[in-house]
Design an enzyme around this catalytic site. Structure first.
Site: not given
Length: 670
Positions: A34-35, A211-212, A240, A605
């Site tokens: 996504k970044t 974002d997020e 998330q 993770r």
């Protein structure tokens, strides 16, 4: 700028990057890049001729914002001086500096951190006659924060607590100060109630990216709604969403869909982080949640991967030892560095036994969530001097250093000035000026002498302010000047007469502060410089900046691990009442789906291997209590689980070293 977007992005990423106009919802699964999408999207807009100043990208941590800017700079080769990539709160502070007068503030307002807020609450409670033993400022701070941020309800506070809240809000205004929550609440007020301000920022920021998005609160959602003018792209993953306790609401994704008819939805499900077996496990668990957008992560590498390892230990100490033993084994067998390992715990209390083992085995580690560098006493003192110079009406900062080092200013003198200030709804600074002008002058000679010291203190702040704002000296130089001017080194020696090493260590911390400010001032990517920008940066710095040393194993909570990745992840405490947390199991009051999302975040993770464990007995309230396995364990695909052999003999570090050097010799042909 020559970027081949189609060849550098996968098909879904390309679609997300090039959908530039109108409302866009990007559902970005864990590890899906996504970044990368956001930074390429910035580059795509710039390539189409969109001015930098028309783009706004908002995220939740300074680290994420910095990474986006660095990647965008590397990708485009442009200086990006006018590009606004920021956290929500930093952006709010930036807007308020420009529009403070509209809300009745002066541009040199202070930003209170958590310690400043609790201190102000104590002062207000004292003024209302609330006894210290009846006061829990930490709890009140949390209640006030929830109320100000829009997810708390007045009914959760007593009438007396509501009176205290009202006085706290009034006191902040008198002190020309804001707290962390104001940095969203006040800009929202600006945009909602002042059309000319709203239109100014809407016309500037024509392309907005969030974002997020699943971590936004309802208040932040409303803030975005006021800012955007149609071209808005939100990136998030409801799987998330793990911050409901601080107001985050994953249902903002549903609100976005309702409020933006005709929106384009793009799913990023291709995971570039984890093995196929880890992704299968994650998909299988999260599928048990009902309230979610359906998606399924997959790996371009296929469905293979090392099975998930699970082991049980007799108690929490034995569990910790087993984890350390496995880490030492992997370190040598897989040539892994310490920083490749992450131990993720549900609560800080779970980390105690593990931390003891890490210390015992001399393993370098970092613990996220410990005291920030900026919360150390000596650092707070120097920053308080800077805050008081920038805003002499900031009573919290003034009171912190008024007698540091000691100037012979006693409690009676402070109370004398405080009474004047309260009677006239002003600050200590203005009260002192009134006393200086003989408007209010005490008769007692000892107090007159103390007041002379107060006047001298405020004169010094005025000189420091002039140097910073008119003469333009650097903040780093101001820090070193303060230390010298006030005799802070001698103060440290006096405070630690029996421990010179402590004084040296604290003095070294101040030099680190000055050096850090100097690096910030010299950084070509620093968007805005000067004392106000520096103080805003300090107030908004993430708490674990001081823990970002390389070459260390990471021991952190699952919440703190979000956004990170490790080759090898260990999740201890897979027990009912821990993961999921006991609160989530309470009838009517829990949220088992958020706990499952938390487990999902922990699992995703891991890049190469995942290790789950539980203790059959765990220390609680001073005694060992029997535990039950986490229900999430039964939701994992059992064909991907391997039960570690509890009877396997421990491998000594000496044996592992021999094996490692044997392989090394073989490779070198020795």
């Amino acid at each position: 700028m020559d970027i081949d977007f189609r060849s550098e992005l996968d098909p879904e990423q390309y679609a997300a990057v090039t959908a530039a106009e109108g409302p866009v919802l990007i559902i970005a699964g864990a590890g899906s890049g996504k970044t990368r999408v956001i930074t390429y999207r910035i580059a795509y807009l710039l390539a189409r001729g969109v001015p930098q100043e028309a783009i706004l990208a908002l995220t939740f941590t300074n680290k994420a914002a910095k990474e986006m800017v660095e990647r965008a700079h590397s990708l485009t080769g442009l200086a990006l001086k006018n590009l606004m990539v920021s956290t929500f709160h930093s952006f709010g502070a930036w807007m308020l500096r420009k529009e403070a007068a509209v809300l009745g503030y002066r541009p040199n307002f202070s930003i209170y951190d958590e310690q400043d807020r609790t201190r102000a609450i104590r002062e207000c409670a004292h003024e209302l006659g609330i006894a210290a033993e009846n006061l829990d400022p930490v709890r009140l701070s949390q209640l006030f924060s929830a109320l100000r941020s829009g997810y708390g309800k007045p009914g959760e506070l007593s009438q007396r607590e509501l009176e205290l809240y009202a006085l706290y809000r009034k006191t902040l205004k008198i002190y020309n100060a804001m707290d962390f929550d104001d940095l969203i609440a006040l800009p929202l007020e600006l945009l909602q109630e002042h059309e000319e301000v709203r239109e100014k920022y809407r016309s500037r920021f024509r392309y907005i990216m969030i974002d997020e998005f699943q971590d936004t609160s309802l208040q932040q959602y409303e803030f975005i709604q006021q800012l955007e003018s149609g071209n808005i792209c939100v990136v998030g993953d409801d799987d998330q969403s793990i911050y409901s306790w601080r107001g985050a609401d994953y249902r903002n994704i549903e609100r976005f869909e309702t409020d933006h008819p005709g929106f384009v939805e793009i799913k990023l499900e291709r995971n570039y982080r984890s093995t196929g077996s880890i992704l299968t496990a994650a998909n299988t668990v999260i599928a048990h949640n009902v309230r979610r957008k359906k998606k399924e992560l997959w790996s371009p590498q296929g469905t293979h991967g090392t099975p998930i390892s699970f082991f049980e230990a007799e108690d929490d100490d034995a569990e910790a030892e087993k984890i350390i033993e496995k880490i030492r084994e992997l370190r040598f067998s897989e040539h892994a560095d310490w920083e490749n390992f992450g131990i993720l715990v549900r609560t800080n209390a779970l980390a105690d036994a593990i931390e003891d083992s890490l210390v015992e085995h001399n393993i370098p580690y970092r613990v996220a969530g410990g005291p920030s560098f900026y919360q150390r006493r000596e650092i707070k003192d120097i920053i308080a001097y800077l805050k008081a110079a920038a805003n002499p009406d900031d009573d919290v900062s003034v009171l912190r250093v008024l007698n540091v080092p000691r100037r012979g200013i006693g409690r009676a003198t402070v109370e004398y000035l405080s009474n004047i200030a309260k009677a006239h709804s002003t600050s200590l600074h203005h009260a002192a000026e009134a006393a200086r002008q003989a408007v209010f002058a005490p008769k007692e000679s000892h107090m007159q002498k103390a007041l002379a010291e107060v006047f001298s203190f405020f004169d010094y702040l005025g000189e420091l302010r002039s140097a910073l704002l008119e003469k333009g000296i650097l903040v780093s130089r101001a820090i070193r000047t303060i230390v010298e001017d006030v005799g802070y080194w001698q103060y440290l020696l006096d405070e630690h007469k029996k421990n010179d090493k402590a004084a040296v260590w604290k003095f070294r911390n101040i030099e680190l502060l000055a050096a850090s400010a100097e690096r910030w001032e010299k950084d070509p990517d620093t968007f805005e410089k000067g004392i106000f920008a520096y103080l805003a940066r300090i107030s908004l710095t993430v708490r674990d900046d001081a823990n970002e040393e390389e070459g260390r194993l990471s021991l952190l909570t699952i919440h703190a691990a979000k956004g990170l990745e490790f080759d090898y992840v260990f999740i201890p405490g897979c027990e009912n009442g821990i993961l999921p947390h006991a609160r989530s199991l309470e009838e009517g009051g829990g949220d088992i789906e958020e706990e499952r999302r938390l487990f999902y975040v922990a699992v995703t993770r891991a890049k190469k291997q995942l290790f789950l464990s539980r203790a059959l007995h765990r220390k609680k309230n001073g005694s060992l209590q029997e535990t039950l396995p986490s229900p999430f364990l039964s939701e994992l695909p059992q064909n991907l689980m391997v039960m570690a052999d509890a009877q396997k003999p421990a491998v000594s570090e000496e044996d592992l070293k021999k094996e490692f050097f044997s392989r090394l010799k073989s490779r070198l042909g020795a």
